[in-house]
Design an enzyme around this catalytic site. Structure first.
Site, short mmCIF file in Angstrom:
data_model
loop_
_atom_site.label_atom_id
_atom_site.label_comp_id
_atom_site.label_asym_id
_atom_site.label_seq_id
_atom_site.Cartn_x
_atom_site.Cartn_y
_atom_site.Cartn_z
N TYR A 157 -6.24 -0.13 7.21
CA TYR A 157 -5.66 -0.54 6.11
C TYR A 157 -6.58 -0.60 4.95
O TYR A 157 -6.58 -0.45 3.85
CB TYR A 157 -4.87 -2.06 6.23
CG TYR A 157 -3.94 -2.25 4.83
CD1 TYR A 157 -2.70 -1.53 4.82
CD2 TYR A 157 -4.03 -3.28 4.36
CE1 TYR A 157 -1.76 -1.79 3.84
CE2 TYR A 157 -3.36 -3.89 3.25
CZ TYR A 157 -2.34 -3.03 3.02
OH TYR A 157 -1.28 -3.26 2.11
N LYS A 164 -5.41 -5.89 -1.93
CA LYS A 164 -4.27 -7.01 -1.53
C LYS A 164 -4.84 -8.44 -1.97
O LYS A 164 -4.28 -9.26 -2.32
CB LYS A 164 -3.46 -6.79 -0.42
CG LYS A 164 -2.60 -5.48 -0.26
CD LYS A 164 -1.58 -5.43 -1.31
CE LYS A 164 -0.62 -4.44 -0.95
NZ LYS A 164 0.33 -4.30 -2.26
#
Ligand SMILES: NC(=O)c1ccc[n+]([C@@H]2O[C@H](COP(=O)([O-])OP(=O)(O)OC[C@H]3O[C@@H](n4cnc5c(N)ncnc54)[C@H](O)[C@@H]3O)[C@@H](O)[C@H]2O)c1
Length: 257
Positions: A157, A164
């Protein structure tokens, strides 16, 4: 009467029928909201137009790439002209170059970092700035989408996790700035869902499998379930909820080994 009857909602981020934004748009529409959708560029127009027409052939569609400030400005100016206000802004979009979503995080280049952070985090700030004059007329709700990779190092990720984390911090700062104008700002931290963006993360299917095995509810979340929590945040039911990140992930975030 629906939970958002009479409310005007801009939903950013529909690419196809699997998009989380589409799940949210359907639920908001079902509960009485009028919708406005964007498409990132010409390539997405046909898909978005066909989906929108399934709900209502009069839903306005605007081209808006969030890295093009003039398109963002035009979109909100058009909403001001046509609707005169906005009640709900859904920000359901993110991007990082595919090569940054595999292998080691420390190899992330400055260019990959800047793209991921601009599209996935800064765009919320940009949209909130444009939306404020419209949302403050009757009070409003801004909702964005995040993922557990902001708090934990999730394999592959990588830079999206950093984006995020920035997005979630931006939610809190925006909530502080906009609260006095009765604008609430929240994020939904969704469990993994098979979408185009998710498939960009190397090994994504193994994430789905782990959640199915380990999440308290022993399954993955659906688009509709994310849509229902977005409906809650958009509605008066959440009138005292702001600056929050709500997990909609069948409880996966809550368990250890
Ligand atoms: N699918 C998941 O597993 C999952 C889990 C948690 C959070 N999220 C988040 O949900 C949001 C929606 O993603 P999705 O999974 O529905 O995937 P998706 O591919 O269906 O949607 C991503 C959207 O981002 C848009 N986008 C990308 N770059 C853009 C730009 N420059 N300007 C305007 N739009 C742009 C795309 O056009 C697309 O509509 C993202 O923020 C994603 O990180 C997804």
């Amino acid at each position: 009467m629906g939970l958002v009857t009479g409310k005007k909602a801009l939903v950013l981020g529909v690419a196809n029928k699997h998009s989380i934004a589409w799940g949210i748009a359907q639920v908001l529409h079902r509960e009485g909201a009028s919708l406005w959708l964007n498409y990132q560029n010409e390539r997405f127009y046909k898909n978005v137009a066909e989906l929108a027409a399934e709900l209502d052939p009069h839903i306005p569609l605007s081209e808006c790439d969030v890295t093009k400030p003039e398109q963002v400005g035009n979109l909100f100016a058009e909403i001001e002209r046509r609707w005169g206000k906005l009640d709900i802004l859904v920000h359901s979009l993110a991007f990082a170059p595919k090569e940054a979503l595999e292998g080691e995080f420390y190899k992330t280049t400055l260019e990959q970092w800047n793209i991921a952070l601009e599209v996935s985090a800064y765009s919320l700030v940009l949209c909130a700035r444009h939306a404020k004059p419209l949302l403050e007329k009757e009070g409003g709700s801004i909702i964005t989408l995040t993922y557990l990779g902001s708090q934990r190092a999730v394999k592959n990720y990588n830079v999206m996790g950093v984006a995020k984390a920035a997005l979630e911090a931006a939610v809190r700062y925006l909530a502080a700035d906009l609260g006095p104008f009765n604008i609430r700002v929240n994020a939904i931290s969704a469990g993994p869902i098979k979408t185009v963006a998710a498939r960009g993360v190397s090994g994504f299917s193994s994430i789905l499998k782990v959640v199915e095995e380990k999440a308290p509810l022993r399954r993955n979340v659906t688009q509709e379930e994310v849509g229902k929590v977005a409906l809650f945040l958009a509605s008066d039911l959440a009138s005292a909820v702001t600056g929050e990140v709500i997990f909609v992930d069948c409880g996966f975030h809550a368990v250890g080994v």
